[in-house]
Design a protein around this motif. Structure first.
Motif, PDB file in Angstrom:
ATOM      1  N   PHE A 231       0.769  -1.208  -0.005  1.00 43.25           N
ATOM      2  CA  PHE A 231       0.051  -0.088  -0.039  1.00 43.25           C
ATOM      3  C   PHE A 231       0.974   1.292   0.050  1.00 43.25           C
ATOM      4  N   ALA A 232       2.039   1.053   0.677  1.00 41.86           N
ATOM      5  CA  ALA A 232       2.814   2.539   0.907  1.00 41.86           C
ATOM      6  C   ALA A 232       3.631   2.556  -0.607  1.00 41.86           C
ATOM      7  N   VAL A 233       3.930   1.550  -1.137  1.00 40.70           N
ATOM      8  CA  VAL A 233       4.527   1.682  -2.361  1.00 40.70           C
ATOM      9  C   VAL A 233       3.827   1.957  -3.523  1.00 40.70           C
ATOM     10  N   SER A 234       2.383   1.719  -3.619  1.00 38.93           N
ATOM     11  CA  SER A 234       1.454   2.253  -4.398  1.00 38.93           C
ATOM     12  C   SER A 234       1.345   3.630  -4.322  1.00 38.93           C
ATOM     13  N   LEU A 235       1.086   4.171  -2.869  1.00 33.22           N
ATOM     14  CA  LEU A 235       1.358   5.756  -2.679  1.00 33.22           C
ATOM     15  C   LEU A 235       2.607   6.434  -3.476  1.00 33.22           C
ATOM     16  N   VAL A 236       3.740   5.767  -3.311  1.00 30.84           N
ATOM     17  CA  VAL A 236       4.952   6.312  -3.860  1.00 30.84           C
ATOM     18  C   VAL A 236       4.900   6.402  -5.390  1.00 30.84           C
ATOM     19  N   ASP A 237       4.185   5.078  -5.976  1.00 27.88           N
ATOM     20  CA  ASP A 237       4.292   5.289  -7.415  1.00 27.88           C
ATOM     21  C   ASP A 237       3.159   6.282  -7.962  1.00 27.88           C
ATOM     22  N   SER A 238       2.118   6.701  -7.076  1.00 23.40           N
ATOM     23  CA  SER A 238       1.299   7.527  -7.715  1.00 23.40           C
ATOM     24  C   SER A 238       1.777   8.965  -7.407  1.00 23.40           C
ATOM     25  N   GLN A 239       2.720   9.275  -6.453  1.00 25.45           N
ATOM     26  CA  GLN A 239       3.385  10.220  -6.387  1.00 25.45           C
ATOM     27  C   GLN A 239       4.283  10.644  -7.467  1.00 25.45           C
ATOM     28  N   LEU A 240       4.825   9.647  -7.747  1.00 24.68           N
ATOM     29  CA  LEU A 240       5.873   9.621  -9.012  1.00 24.68           C
ATOM     30  C   LEU A 240       5.183  10.164 -10.121  1.00 24.68           C
ATOM     31  N   PHE A 241       3.830   9.458 -10.518  1.00 30.89           N
ATOM     32  CA  PHE A 241       3.247  10.061 -11.805  1.00 30.89           C
ATOM     33  C   PHE A 241       2.596  11.498 -11.618  1.00 30.89           C
ATOM     34  N   VAL A 242       2.272  11.879 -10.492  1.00 30.35           N
ATOM     35  CA  VAL A 242       1.927  13.339 -10.203  1.00 30.35           C
ATOM     36  C   VAL A 242       3.271  14.185 -10.687  1.00 30.35           C
ATOM     37  N   HIS A 243       4.295  13.874 -10.219  1.00 28.56           N
ATOM     38  CA  HIS A 243       5.424  14.629 -10.470  1.00 28.56           C
ATOM     39  C   HIS A 243       5.548  14.658 -12.095  1.00 28.56           C
ATOM     40  N   TYR A 244       5.537  13.428 -12.858  1.00 32.03           N
ATOM     41  CA  TYR A 244       5.643  13.546 -14.241  1.00 32.03           C
ATOM     42  C   TYR A 244       4.568  14.513 -14.872  1.00 32.03           C
ATOM     43  N   LEU A 245       3.669  14.349 -14.332  1.00 31.59           N
ATOM     44  CA  LEU A 245       2.532  15.275 -14.784  1.00 31.59           C
ATOM     45  C   LEU A 245       3.044  16.846 -14.466  1.00 31.59           C
ATOM     46  N   ALA A 246       3.649  17.121 -13.486  1.00 30.08           N
ATOM     47  CA  ALA A 246       4.092  18.443 -13.172  1.00 30.08           C
ATOM     48  C   ALA A 246       4.829  18.682 -14.246  1.00 30.08           C
ATOM     49  N   VAL A 247       5.833  17.793 -14.402  1.00 32.11           N
ATOM     50  CA  VAL A 247       7.028  18.190 -15.575  1.00 32.11           C
ATOM     51  C   VAL A 247       6.517  18.339 -16.866  1.00 32.11           C
ATOM     52  N   VAL A 248       5.301  17.822 -17.287  1.00 34.73           N
ATOM     53  CA  VAL A 248       4.887  18.194 -18.443  1.00 34.73           C
ATOM     54  C   VAL A 248       4.312  19.314 -18.232  1.00 34.73           C
ATOM     55  N   LEU A 249       3.403  19.600 -17.593  1.00 40.55           N
ATOM     56  CA  LEU A 249       2.595  21.087 -17.640  1.00 40.55           C
ATOM     57  C   LEU A 249       3.441  22.326 -17.291  1.00 40.55           C
ATOM     58  N   LEU A 250       4.496  22.144 -16.635  1.00 43.93           N
ATOM     59  CA  LEU A 250       5.370  23.213 -16.187  1.00 43.93           C
ATOM     60  C   LEU A 250       6.587  23.519 -16.908  1.00 43.93           C
ATOM     61  N   GLU A 251       7.142  22.583 -17.559  1.00 45.39           N
ATOM     62  CA  GLU A 251       8.255  22.567 -18.121  1.00 45.39           C
ATOM     63  C   GLU A 251       8.196  22.210 -19.712  1.00 45.39           C
ATOM     64  N   LEU A 252       7.418  21.339 -20.053  1.00 45.42           N
ATOM     65  CA  LEU A 252       7.415  20.846 -21.513  1.00 45.42           C
ATOM     66  C   LEU A 252       6.387  21.291 -22.316  1.00 45.42           C
ATOM     67  N   ARG A 253       5.469  21.816 -21.689  1.00 49.43           N
ATOM     68  CA  ARG A 253       4.209  22.220 -22.665  1.00 49.43           C
ATOM     69  C   ARG A 253       4.397  23.617 -23.283  1.00 49.43           C
ATOM     70  N   HIS A 254       5.007  24.504 -22.786  1.00 50.47           N
ATOM     71  CA  HIS A 254       5.330  25.801 -23.459  1.00 50.47           C
ATOM     72  C   HIS A 254       6.754  25.802 -24.285  1.00 50.47           C
ATOM     73  N   LEU A 255       7.413  24.413 -24.309  1.00 53.52           N
ATOM     74  CA  LEU A 255       8.611  24.656 -25.150  1.00 53.52           C
ATOM     75  C   LEU A 255       8.469  24.658 -26.706  1.00 53.52           C
ATOM     76  N   ARG A 256       7.055  24.027 -27.043  1.00 57.57           N
ATOM     77  CA  ARG A 256       6.694  23.969 -28.683  1.00 57.57           C
ATOM     78  C   ARG A 256       6.204  25.458 -29.074  1.00 57.57           C
ATOM     79  N   PRO A 257       6.953  26.177 -29.941  1.00 52.60           N
ATOM     80  CA  PRO A 257       6.445  27.539 -30.290  1.00 52.60           C
ATOM     81  C   PRO A 257       5.158  27.352 -30.991  1.00 52.60           C
ATOM     82  N   CYS A 258       4.238  28.102 -30.770  1.00 61.40           N
ATOM     83  CA  CYS A 258       2.760  28.147 -31.265  1.00 61.40           C
ATOM     84  C   CYS A 258       2.507  29.735 -31.714  1.00 61.40           C
ATOM     85  N   TYR A 259       3.104  30.550 -30.955  1.00 58.36           N
ATOM     86  CA  TYR A 259       2.848  32.201 -31.002  1.00 58.36           C
ATOM     87  C   TYR A 259       4.017  33.020 -31.480  1.00 58.36           C
ATOM     88  N   SER A 260       3.746  33.766 -32.376  1.00 59.39           N
ATOM     89  CA  SER A 260       4.814  34.896 -32.509  1.00 59.39           C
ATOM     90  C   SER A 260       4.322  36.291 -31.789  1.00 59.39           C
TER      91      SER A 260
END
Length: 539
Positions: A231-260
């Motif tokens: 049960f504790a291992v499943s909690l840590v796995d869920s937190q790692l997936f939330v951190h991966y989501l944070a990396v996508v939203l905060l660091e990777l999403r705006h790297l692709r140029p869409c506007y000038s």
């Protein structure tokens, strides 16, 4: 605060109020000549329990509204207009506070608020990170502490899960430190939507696990320790997936140029174009300001004074007539219209010659700049040549006679100081460079054996804003002005304004067009050709 005596008298409809106003002015007539002395004294107010006199006085005169022995008995009965005819006498308070102190107090409170807003996200991130990292460890320790005798033995598989959860928590600790526990680069007007969403999601996930743990494990005192570890291992796995989501939203999403975006400075029209990705308006403003400090030359208000002077000189020669005004001569006598024509003619001529004045003014300015620049280049080259010659002589000199780099910079600086000062005054950039900064830059060039051209590059052309002192940055004076919400994302046609003390940056967003490429196949055999050479040539 000193306030002079105020005498206010309004006309009354009744004769009684007029007579009362005259008696009031006669009674205070003798005290009006002492206004200067009253402004330098303070009012003494005795407590009601220990009075020193029958009534409080000010400069040996009874205060307004107090009965006086010398006053006429008829004056005791006041009319309805006593507030308009009474003279209020005030003095300097010992507890007075100046306007500068009030402004300083407000600024101090604002600085404290800004500091609180700056470190609040870091504090919240630290608390959430500690909660996330401590929860799995608490899940493992509570059963061992509360009911150790009833727990089942942990086998090899359970011990392997201990090793897995240890490395996962270590990886999560480094990941949280790298992404969330960084000092903020700026203080934004609103909360970042994605950060608030991720924080809420993390807290919701942790509270859900705590609720399930309290109901199914703590209340029931589960004996299967292997299941508790899973049960504790499943909690840590869920937190790692939330951190991966944070990396996508905060660091990777705006790297692709869409506007000038097109950024225009309001004073001199300096323009730059940048490509940015999916960002909110406040994040886009922050990115543009970072580009501004790197790419835009330093804003120099002194360069705008010449154009303002020319405009004022041109407007001074214009004459304006109000022909529609009543009693105007031009409107009353239309036959005299020819008389005003010679008055407008000189202004018209000056208007026609404005382009010639501008041309000769700019030509003269460019000539003076080239002259000052040539003198500066020659002076700097001579100074550097002298330094190199002295450096060769110091190789054979005693160690005690060798000059320090700072001393050498101070020694050669006077030979070029006059030429540099005149050039900076001509280009109106003397306020951008102090003597200490110039000497420091000269010592830096001498230490690194740079050429005279490398030394002059910092003064011949204006550099970006970051090359100058922090007093030129004005980093705490920016204001974001936008019709749309600053937390909403930018889109095609979005416009907002970044306003500073002396100028503003107008930002316009344009979408990058969708590009479609087509392929055209060319057969390699179509490029082959045959060259026929004749053995006989014509003479």
């Amino acid at each position: 605060m000193d306030t002079e005596s105020t005498h206010s008298g309004y006309s009354s409809r009744s004769g009684r109020s007029n007579r009362h106003g005259e008696r009031s002015r006669d009674r205070h007539k003798g005290g009006s000549s002492k206004d200067s002395s009253r402004s330098e004294r303070s009012v003494v107010i005795n407590p009601p329990d220990t009075p020193s006199q029958d009534s409080p006085v000010h400069n040996e005169e009874p205060l307004p509204g107090e009965p006086s022995a010398a006053a006429d008995p008829g004056d005791e009965a006041q009319d309805d207009n006593w507030g308009e005819t009474t003279t209020a006498v005030t003095g300097t308070s010992e507890l007075s506070i100046s306007q500068e102190e009030v402004v300083g107090l407000g600024k101090e409170i604002q600085d404290r608020t800004q500091g609180f807003r700056r470190y609040l996200p870091l504090a919240v991130g630290s608390c959430v990170g500690l909660l996330v990292l401590a929860t799995p460890l608490v899940f493992l320790l509570l059963p061992v502490v509360m009911w150790p005798d009833r727990l089942q033995a942990c086998g090899a598989a359970c011990e392997g899960l201990f090793l897995s959860i240890s490395f996962k928590i270590l990886i999560l600790l480094v990941a949280v430190w790298a992404l969330f526990l960084r000092p903020s680069r700026a203080c934004l007007p609103r909360v970042c939507v994605y950060r608030a969403f991720l924080t809420t999601l993390t807290l919701l996930l942790t509270m859900s696990y705590w609720l399930f743990y309290g109901v199914r494990i703590l209340d029931a005192q589960d004996e299967d320790y292997h299941g508790i570890v899973q049960f504790a291992v499943s909690l840590v796995d869920s937190q790692l997936f939330v951190h991966y989501l944070a990396v996508v939203l905060l660091e990777l999403r705006h790297l692709r140029p869409c506007y000038s975006v097109c950024v225009i400075r309001s004073t001199d029209g300096e323009t730059r174009h940048y490509n940015i990705g999916q960002l909110s308006i406040q994040r886009a403003a922050l990115t543009i300001l970072e580009y501004y400090y790197r790419d835009f030359p330093l804003h120099n208000p002194a360069l705008l004074s010449a154009s303002k002077h020319r405009t004022a000189k041109h407007l001074a020669g214009l004459k304006v007539y109000n022909v529609d005004a009543p009693g105007s001569t031009a409107a009353a006598q239309p036959s005299n219209g020819n008389q005003s024509r010679p008055l407008v003619t000189p202004a018209t001529k000056r208007k026609d010659n404005a382009h010639s004045e501008l041309y000769y003014e700019e030509a003269d300015y460019e000539r003076r700049v080239r002259k000052r620049r040539a003198r500066l280049v020659v002076a700097v080259e001579e100074a550097f040549t002298h330094v190199r010659r002295m450096k060769k002589e110091d190789e054979n000199a005693a160690p005690s006679d060798i000059m320090d780099v700072r001393e050498a910079a101070l020694a050669v600086f006077p030979s070029m100081a006059r030429s540099l000062q005149k050039y900076l005054r001509t280009t109106r950039r003397q306020h951008c460079h102090s003597m200490e900064s110039i000497q420091k830059h000269l010592a830096f060039c001498l230490v690194n054996n740079m050429s005279p051209k490398a030394f002059l590059e910092a003064y011949l052309a204006p550099g970006p804003t970051l090359l100058y002192g922090p007093e030129r940055w004005m980093a705490d004076q920016w204001t974001l002005i936008s019709e749309a919400s600053v937390t909403s994302g930018i889109k095609e046609g979005t416009e907002f304004l970044l306003k500073c003390l002396d100028f503003s940056l107008a930002v316009t967003v344009k979408g990058i067009p969708y590009i479609r490429l087509t392929e055209e196949y060319i057969d390699p055999k179509s490029h082959k050709f045959i060259l026929l050479l004749q053995s006989e040539t014509s003479v």
